[in-house]
Design a protein around this motif. Sequence first.
Motif, PDB file in Angstrom:
ATOM      1  N   ARG A   1       0.800  -1.225   0.000  1.00 59.13           N
ATOM      2  CA  ARG A   1       0.000   0.000   0.000  1.00 59.13           C
ATOM      3  C   ARG A   1       0.839   1.285   0.000  1.00 59.13           C
ATOM      4  O   ARG A   1       0.361   2.337  -0.392  1.00 59.13           O
ATOM      5  CB  ARG A   1      -0.943   0.004   1.207  1.00 59.13           C
ATOM      6  CG  ARG A   1      -2.065  -1.016   1.083  1.00 59.13           C
ATOM      7  CD  ARG A   1      -3.025  -0.640  -0.036  1.00 59.13           C
ATOM      8  NE  ARG A   1      -3.931  -1.724  -0.401  1.00 59.13           N
ATOM      9  CZ  ARG A   1      -4.880  -1.617  -1.317  1.00 59.13           C
ATOM     10  NH1 ARG A   1      -5.038  -0.479  -1.978  1.00 59.13           N
ATOM     11  NH2 ARG A   1      -5.641  -2.639  -1.618  1.00 59.13           N
ATOM     12  N   ILE A   2       2.090   1.188   0.423  1.00 65.37           N
ATOM     13  CA  ILE A   2       2.926   2.383   0.475  1.00 65.37           C
ATOM     14  C   ILE A   2       3.118   2.965  -0.920  1.00 65.37           C
ATOM     15  O   ILE A   2       3.155   4.174  -1.110  1.00 65.37           O
ATOM     16  CB  ILE A   2       4.294   2.055   1.110  1.00 65.37           C
ATOM     17  CG1 ILE A   2       4.107   1.718   2.593  1.00 65.37           C
ATOM     18  CG2 ILE A   2       5.263   3.225   0.971  1.00 65.37           C
ATOM     19  CD1 ILE A   2       5.380   1.350   3.297  1.00 65.37           C
ATOM     20  N   ASN A   3       3.226   2.090  -1.906  1.00 67.11           N
ATOM     21  CA  ASN A   3       3.497   2.551  -3.264  1.00 67.11           C
ATOM     22  C   ASN A   3       2.316   2.284  -4.201  1.00 67.11           C
ATOM     23  O   ASN A   3       2.490   2.194  -5.416  1.00 67.11           O
ATOM     24  CB  ASN A   3       4.751   1.848  -3.807  1.00 67.11           C
ATOM     25  CG  ASN A   3       5.453   2.664  -4.873  1.00 67.11           C
ATOM     26  OD1 ASN A   3       5.371   3.881  -4.886  1.00 67.11           O
ATOM     27  ND2 ASN A   3       6.131   1.986  -5.777  1.00 67.11           N
ATOM     28  N   ALA A   4       1.143   2.165  -3.643  1.00 67.43           N
ATOM     29  CA  ALA A   4      -0.052   1.901  -4.449  1.00 67.43           C
ATOM     30  C   ALA A   4      -0.417   3.135  -5.268  1.00 67.43           C
ATOM     31  O   ALA A   4      -0.111   4.269  -4.884  1.00 67.43           O
ATOM     32  CB  ALA A   4      -1.215   1.500  -3.554  1.00 67.43           C
ATOM     33  N   GLN A   5      -1.071   2.908  -6.411  1.00 70.02           N
ATOM     34  CA  GLN A   5      -1.499   3.995  -7.280  1.00 70.02           C
ATOM     35  C   GLN A   5      -2.985   3.845  -7.603  1.00 70.02           C
ATOM     36  O   GLN A   5      -3.469   2.736  -7.830  1.00 70.02           O
ATOM     37  CB  GLN A   5      -0.679   4.001  -8.576  1.00 70.02           C
ATOM     38  CG  GLN A   5       0.801   4.260  -8.355  1.00 70.02           C
ATOM     39  CD  GLN A   5       1.595   4.181  -9.652  1.00 70.02           C
ATOM     40  OE1 GLN A   5       1.091   3.756 -10.673  1.00 70.02           O
ATOM     41  NE2 GLN A   5       2.849   4.604  -9.580  1.00 70.02           N
ATOM     42  N   GLU A   6      -3.692   4.964  -7.614  1.00 74.87           N
ATOM     43  CA  GLU A   6      -5.125   4.935  -7.904  1.00 74.87           C
ATOM     44  C   GLU A   6      -5.372   5.422  -9.334  1.00 74.87           C
ATOM     45  O   GLU A   6      -4.856   6.464  -9.761  1.00 74.87           O
ATOM     46  CB  GLU A   6      -5.886   5.826  -6.926  1.00 74.87           C
ATOM     47  CG  GLU A   6      -7.404   5.737  -7.099  1.00 74.87           C
ATOM     48  CD  GLU A   6      -8.162   6.516  -6.042  1.00 74.87           C
ATOM     49  OE1 GLU A   6      -9.337   6.856  -6.288  1.00 74.87           O
ATOM     50  OE2 GLU A   6      -7.575   6.776  -4.965  1.00 74.87           O
ATOM     51  N   LEU A   7      -6.135   4.646 -10.083  1.00 74.11           N
ATOM     52  CA  LEU A   7      -6.464   4.994 -11.455  1.00 74.11           C
ATOM     53  C   LEU A   7      -7.631   5.977 -11.498  1.00 74.11           C
ATOM     54  O   LEU A   7      -8.296   6.244 -10.492  1.00 74.11           O
ATOM     55  CB  LEU A   7      -6.813   3.730 -12.243  1.00 74.11           C
ATOM     56  CG  LEU A   7      -5.753   2.617 -12.256  1.00 74.11           C
ATOM     57  CD1 LEU A   7      -6.215   1.463 -13.124  1.00 74.11           C
ATOM     58  CD2 LEU A   7      -4.409   3.148 -12.725  1.00 74.11           C
ATOM     59  N   ARG A   8      -7.905   6.508 -12.670  1.00 77.02           N
ATOM     60  CA  ARG A   8      -8.986   7.469 -12.834  1.00 77.02           C
ATOM     61  C   ARG A   8     -10.321   6.888 -12.397  1.00 77.02           C
ATOM     62  O   ARG A   8     -11.181   7.586 -11.840  1.00 77.02           O
ATOM     63  CB  ARG A   8      -9.052   7.905 -14.303  1.00 77.02           C
ATOM     64  CG  ARG A   8     -10.146   8.939 -14.570  1.00 77.02           C
ATOM     65  CD  ARG A   8     -10.230   9.264 -16.038  1.00 77.02           C
ATOM     66  NE  ARG A   8     -11.294  10.226 -16.304  1.00 77.02           N
ATOM     67  CZ  ARG A   8     -11.700  10.577 -17.506  1.00 77.02           C
ATOM     68  NH1 ARG A   8     -11.130  10.037 -18.580  1.00 77.02           N
ATOM     69  NH2 ARG A   8     -12.679  11.455 -17.655  1.00 77.02           N
TER      70      ARG A   8
ATOM     71  N   GLY B   1     -10.914   4.959 -10.087  1.00 80.80           N
ATOM     72  CA  GLY B   1     -10.968   4.691  -8.656  1.00 80.80           C
ATOM     73  C   GLY B   1     -10.335   3.386  -8.231  1.00 80.80           C
ATOM     74  O   GLY B   1     -10.223   3.098  -7.034  1.00 80.80           O
ATOM     75  N   THR B   2      -9.885   2.585  -9.188  1.00 79.40           N
ATOM     76  CA  THR B   2      -9.236   1.307  -8.862  1.00 79.40           C
ATOM     77  C   THR B   2      -7.852   1.551  -8.275  1.00 79.40           C
ATOM     78  O   THR B   2      -7.073   2.349  -8.810  1.00 79.40           O
ATOM     79  CB  THR B   2      -9.097   0.423 -10.118  1.00 79.40           C
ATOM     80  OG1 THR B   2     -10.379   0.232 -10.697  1.00 79.40           O
ATOM     81  CG2 THR B   2      -8.479  -0.921  -9.758  1.00 79.40           C
ATOM     82  N   THR B   3      -7.549   0.870  -7.183  1.00 74.96           N
ATOM     83  CA  THR B   3      -6.227   0.972  -6.566  1.00 74.96           C
ATOM     84  C   THR B   3      -5.367  -0.186  -7.044  1.00 74.96           C
ATOM     85  O   THR B   3      -5.754  -1.356  -6.936  1.00 74.96           O
ATOM     86  CB  THR B   3      -6.328   0.935  -5.032  1.00 74.96           C
ATOM     87  OG1 THR B   3      -7.082   2.073  -4.591  1.00 74.96           O
ATOM     88  CG2 THR B   3      -4.933   0.976  -4.403  1.00 74.96           C
ATOM     89  N   ILE B   4      -4.194   0.137  -7.585  1.00 77.32           N
ATOM     90  CA  ILE B   4      -3.273  -0.873  -8.095  1.00 77.32           C
ATOM     91  C   ILE B   4      -2.068  -0.963  -7.165  1.00 77.32           C
ATOM     92  O   ILE B   4      -1.329   0.010  -6.973  1.00 77.32           O
ATOM     93  CB  ILE B   4      -2.793  -0.531  -9.519  1.00 77.32           C
ATOM     94  CG1 ILE B   4      -3.988  -0.350 -10.459  1.00 77.32           C
ATOM     95  CG2 ILE B   4      -1.853  -1.616 -10.045  1.00 77.32           C
ATOM     96  CD1 ILE B   4      -4.837  -1.583 -10.635  1.00 77.32           C
ATOM     97  N   ASP B   5      -1.905  -2.136  -6.586  1.00 80.15           N
ATOM     98  CA  ASP B   5      -0.749  -2.373  -5.734  1.00 80.15           C
ATOM     99  C   ASP B   5       0.457  -2.741  -6.595  1.00 80.15           C
ATOM    100  O   ASP B   5       0.315  -3.372  -7.644  1.00 80.15           O
ATOM    101  CB  ASP B   5      -1.022  -3.522  -4.762  1.00 80.15           C
ATOM    102  CG  ASP B   5      -2.074  -3.166  -3.727  1.00 80.15           C
ATOM    103  OD1 ASP B   5      -2.103  -1.991  -3.327  1.00 80.15           O
ATOM    104  OD2 ASP B   5      -2.857  -4.061  -3.340  1.00 80.15           O
TER     105      ASP B   5
END
Length: 464
Positions: A96-103, A105-109
Amino acid sequence: MAETVLGIYIFSRHGDRTSKSHPPSNLTNLGQQQISLSATYYRNAYIASNAPMKISGVNADVVKQSQINVEAPEDTVLFNSALGFTQNLYPPLGLRINAQELRNGTTIDPPINGVQYIPVYTDDTTSAGQEDAAWLQGGTSCAKAKISSNNYFLSSEYMSLLTSTQGFYDMLAPVVNTTFKSSEISFKNAYTVWDEINVALIHNKTIPSVDVLTPEVVERAASLAAQHEWGLAWNTSDTIRAISGATLAAQMIKHLNATITGQGKSKVSVQFGPYATFQSFFGLAQLPEASSIFMNIPDYASTMVFELVTNASASPFPDPKDISVRFKFHNGTITSNTTGPTAYRLFGQSEVVLPWMLFQDSMKKIAIGDQADWCKACGNSTGICASSSSATHSIAASSKGSENRISVAQGGVIGAFVTLAVLLGLSGLFLLLGGYRIVKKGAVVRSSSSESSGSPSRVGKTDA
């Protein structure tokens, strides 16, 4: 004012690997662990937020690519050691520290628990498979170094040891005669005989005639191997034998100077290479005067580190006259049960901390990093050296990340399996010493190559 570390340069040997006599040689699980422990020490000592010798301004957790440079040969053992080192110098960040959220709303680990990718600058041609290659003389392009190292076999010291130790090697024959012919079991092959025994003592469940291998016998075999390799790597009256140490010295200056001229933007440089390069540099830097340990073969995962330090304020970046250098060496793996690297005196000086200008001047006296100087010192006049007089390119002109970066995989490998993969910014040396590909900062790519493609011109057997 308290001392501040401005940057470090590390040169490391690989971790434990399989025997040279049974190619291809591979980094073992133990070797991976040794490298991991070593990298963890350097992280905890210089990079982590609570590091006692924390480098000024270095990122503690999330790697900043412009602050670090890692180089290694395209070689199964050395290259993989470098990869393992990077993964522990800057370990995974977690999901989760380096997770990214897409447009949407999906969170990509991030994959692999947030692993951090640090590029390793490397080559994909001449160094391939050199962990399996035979020893050095066919692997060096430096004509005078090859002749010098071969002269060791004509010396009275070598001839005396060859004769006086034959009974000892005859005693060892039952242990290694499934690998070597009886004519090969002598001081002439002191290192490879020792290497076979050493690997067996670490990994083999059963060893032929193991009762022969008392602690005293094992110690003597190791000592004779060290004498053999030292004779090939260094000679006080014929320093061209240490050409690999001379090219390494040029690399050290280049990397440390980059920290100074860049006002501290570059902070950590790491290179991997063979033990013969350690030995050649030790001779050139007069380190045996500081300790007899420098005449031995560095163990797996041995490291030497150069610290750039100042007692002035680190902000703004200090003037070179206020900067000093400390050399440290640790033989073997650094674990939680051992102390870190020990500081030693360079060049016969009385102090372990040298002013930058004195250090730089002393290193320049032993360094060879210019195409024309290399050709002249080595006595080479063909190939790229035929035109060296018309085009001299200084390593100081090279810049990190440039397409002109090249390595000196075989700039002078004097002592045993020569795979010094240090990058020189010399288009001429690229052709002379080996073709190199630069790995872009976005990724580390290993190209396919034969793991046992040693040069057919090499003879004998040794190690990196």
